[in-house]
Design a protein around this motif. Structure first.
Motif, mmCIF file in Angstrom:
data_model
loop_
_atom_site.group_PDB
_atom_site.id
_atom_site.type_symbol
_atom_site.label_atom_id
_atom_site.label_comp_id
_atom_site.label_asym_id
_atom_site.label_seq_id
_atom_site.Cartn_x
_atom_site.Cartn_y
_atom_site.Cartn_z
ATOM 1 N N ILE A 52 0.981 -0.721 0.058
ATOM 2 C CA ILE A 52 -0.412 0.166 -0.060
ATOM 3 C C ILE A 52 1.117 0.884 0.100
ATOM 4 N N GLN A 53 0.378 1.876 -0.924
ATOM 5 C CA GLN A 53 1.409 3.537 -1.084
ATOM 6 C C GLN A 53 0.355 5.028 -0.851
ATOM 7 N N LEU A 54 0.784 5.356 0.500
ATOM 8 C CA LEU A 54 -0.061 6.715 0.371
ATOM 9 C C LEU A 54 0.052 8.105 -0.383
ATOM 10 N N GLU A 72 0.408 -1.074 8.463
ATOM 11 C CA GLU A 72 0.697 -2.407 8.816
ATOM 12 C C GLU A 72 0.751 -3.699 9.756
ATOM 13 N N GLN A 73 -0.212 -2.791 11.152
ATOM 14 C CA GLN A 73 -0.354 -3.626 12.378
ATOM 15 C C GLN A 73 -1.431 -4.420 12.153
ATOM 16 N N PHE A 74 -2.309 -3.638 11.188
ATOM 17 C CA PHE A 74 -4.138 -4.943 11.167
ATOM 18 C C PHE A 74 -3.864 -5.457 10.309
ATOM 19 N N ALA A 75 -2.973 -4.958 9.413
ATOM 20 C CA ALA A 75 -3.374 -6.336 7.375
ATOM 21 C C ALA A 75 -1.987 -6.678 7.081
ATOM 22 N N ASP A 76 -0.983 -5.956 7.867
ATOM 23 C CA ASP A 76 0.696 -7.042 7.599
ATOM 24 C C ASP A 76 1.058 -7.216 6.678
ATOM 25 N N VAL A 77 1.379 -6.006 5.623
ATOM 26 C CA VAL A 77 0.972 -5.169 4.469
ATOM 27 C C VAL A 77 2.675 -4.102 4.504
ATOM 28 N N ARG A 78 2.902 -4.319 3.232
ATOM 29 C CA ARG A 78 4.214 -2.724 3.698
ATOM 30 C C ARG A 78 3.486 -1.409 2.730
ATOM 31 N N THR A 79 3.661 -0.877 4.345
ATOM 32 C CA THR A 79 3.212 0.386 4.202
ATOM 33 C C THR A 79 3.918 1.585 3.877
ATOM 34 N N ALA A 172 -8.292 0.214 7.748
ATOM 35 C CA ALA A 172 -6.931 -0.699 8.200
ATOM 36 C C ALA A 172 -7.724 -2.254 8.722
ATOM 37 N N VAL A 173 -9.028 -2.162 9.505
ATOM 38 C CA VAL A 173 -9.320 -3.231 10.528
ATOM 39 C C VAL A 173 -10.147 -3.720 9.259
ATOM 40 N N GLU A 174 -10.805 -3.385 8.172
ATOM 41 C CA GLU A 174 -11.396 -4.172 6.782
ATOM 42 C C GLU A 174 -10.270 -5.593 6.036
ATOM 43 N N ILE A 175 -9.237 -4.603 6.035
ATOM 44 C CA ILE A 175 -8.132 -5.173 5.005
ATOM 45 C C ILE A 175 -7.437 -6.116 6.088
#
Ligand code: M6R
Length: 362
Positions: A52-54, A72-79, A172-175
């Motif tokens: 994910i890039q913001l 990063e914490q909830f979805a464990d995806v590099r952001t 972030a929760v949804e992802i």
């Protein structure tokens, strides 16, 4: 139309409990332990997401820094978070697996529009997080998510910062739920904290008289330093930006641990240090850094949720502890502080010199 307030900025600061309720309305599903956002990604997309890039500017950039930690914490995806005017897209072999999110209150910021156009053009999937229905950004992106803060007139962004972070927290929760990286019980705890957010913000607003007293004490300072760690770091950056924008005073935000790596040389008895000393912001370590500044005679103002002993501070401002969202509540004190410092100096608060509400040139 300012509803009895002298400035839109103060009105908008005080609107935050209502704005946040709107942001959250119908989007929390406690039973399932999930967020319910009105954006539908293609089947399987979030599960296979690689990055994910913001991209954003100013206050929206600071809101993105806050949100990136949650993603990063909830979805464990590099952001990653990038200032829109500095952004170039590098999506690797499969750009579509990178979700690029443009975070923009107005939806009209040229730098942000340019960045999202570059990302979309290179094949990334794009999402707008904005306050403005029908704005330009919503025509540039595949999906839009509205923060629902209501119109913001003051040039200084206030309620939209809180609503941006909150909307992105829901995302972030949804992802995290879709990817199976956030358990239902953990999601429920986050959602409960979000539900408590408007009330916690109201408690800060009820303490405004104490902030005014603090502003009166420190209005003649040479400069103001804001420090925080973790979620407290973007809040420190945002606190300093508000003060620069509307009071025209020198203000800087630092990662608290960086003070001793240079900025401490600037600290004197005339440079108050404002800090975030709450859950989610490593309050113990931060307090040590603040103490170092106090040793050099700096007055210390801290926002505390009672996690650490704050008797040594010159001014302690209290917030309720609501997990990851606590530093966001601390930010409301910084907004009020900037407002009163500027007001005591008779500044043009809603229309500061040299600035525009939306910046439509690159
Ligand atoms: O409308 P946007 O969120 O894209 O605006 C981005 C910045 O121009 C904006 O946040 C600016 O920094 C504010 N004046 C901050 O108070």
């Amino acid at each position: 139309e300012k509803g009895g307030y002298e400035h839109y900025m103060r009105k908008e600061i005080h609107e935050q409990p209502v704005a946040l309720r709107q942001t959250l309305s119908g989007r929390i599903d406690i039973e399932r332990g999930d967020a319910d956002l009105d954006v539908s990604f293609p089947q399987g997309y979030l599960e296979s997401l690689e990055e994910i890039q913001l991209v954003a500017c100013g206050t929206s950039y600071y809101a993105s820094l806050y949100a990136a930690r949650l993603l990063e914490q909830f979805a464990d995806v590099r952001t990653t978070v990038e200032i829109a005017s500095e952004y170039t897209f590098d999506g690797g072999r499969d750009p579509w697996r990178t979700l690029v999110i443009a975070v923009t209150q107005s939806g009209e910021t040229a730098d942000t529009l340019g960045a999202i156009r570059r990302a979309g053009g290179a094949g990334a999937r794009t999402l707008a997080v904005t306050n403005t229905l029908g704005s330009s950004v919503t025509r540039e992106t595949e999906d839009s998510l509205f923060i629902r803060a209501g119109p913001e007139i003051g040039v200084a962004a206030t309620k939209t910062f809180a609503s941006q972070v909150t909307t992105l927290a829901l995302l972030a929760v949804e992802i995290g739920r879709k990817r199976g990286t956030l358990a239902a019980t953990d999601a429920r705890a986050v959602l409960e904290n979000l539900r408590e957010l408007p009330g916690a913000v109201q408690q800060v607003l009820d303490e405004e008289a104490r902030v005014l007293e603090g502003a009166e004490r420190f209005v003649d300072a040479d400069a103001f330093f804001f420090v925080g760690r973790q979620f407290g770091y973007p809040v420190a950056l945002e606190g300093a930006l508000k003060l620069k924008e509307i009071a025209y005073d020198h203000a800087e935000g630092f990662a608290a641990g960086e003070l001793k790596h240079g900025p401490l040389a600037l600290v004197t008895g005339e440079t108050p240090v404002l800090s975030v000393l709450t859950e989610g912001a490593r309050p113990g370590e931060t307090l040590n850094n603040v103490t170092e500044a106090q040793t050099r005679a700096a007055p210390a103002i801290g926002v505390t949720d009672g996690t650490v002993e704050t008797d040594s501070l010159d001014l302690a401002l209290e917030v309720s502890e609501i997990g990851h969202m606590t530093p966001l509540v601390a930010n409301i004190y910084f907004q009020l502080f900037a407002y009163h410092i500027a007001d005591l100096q008779g500044r043009s608060i809603d229309k500061p010199r040299n600035l525009a509400k939306s910046v439509t040139v690159e």
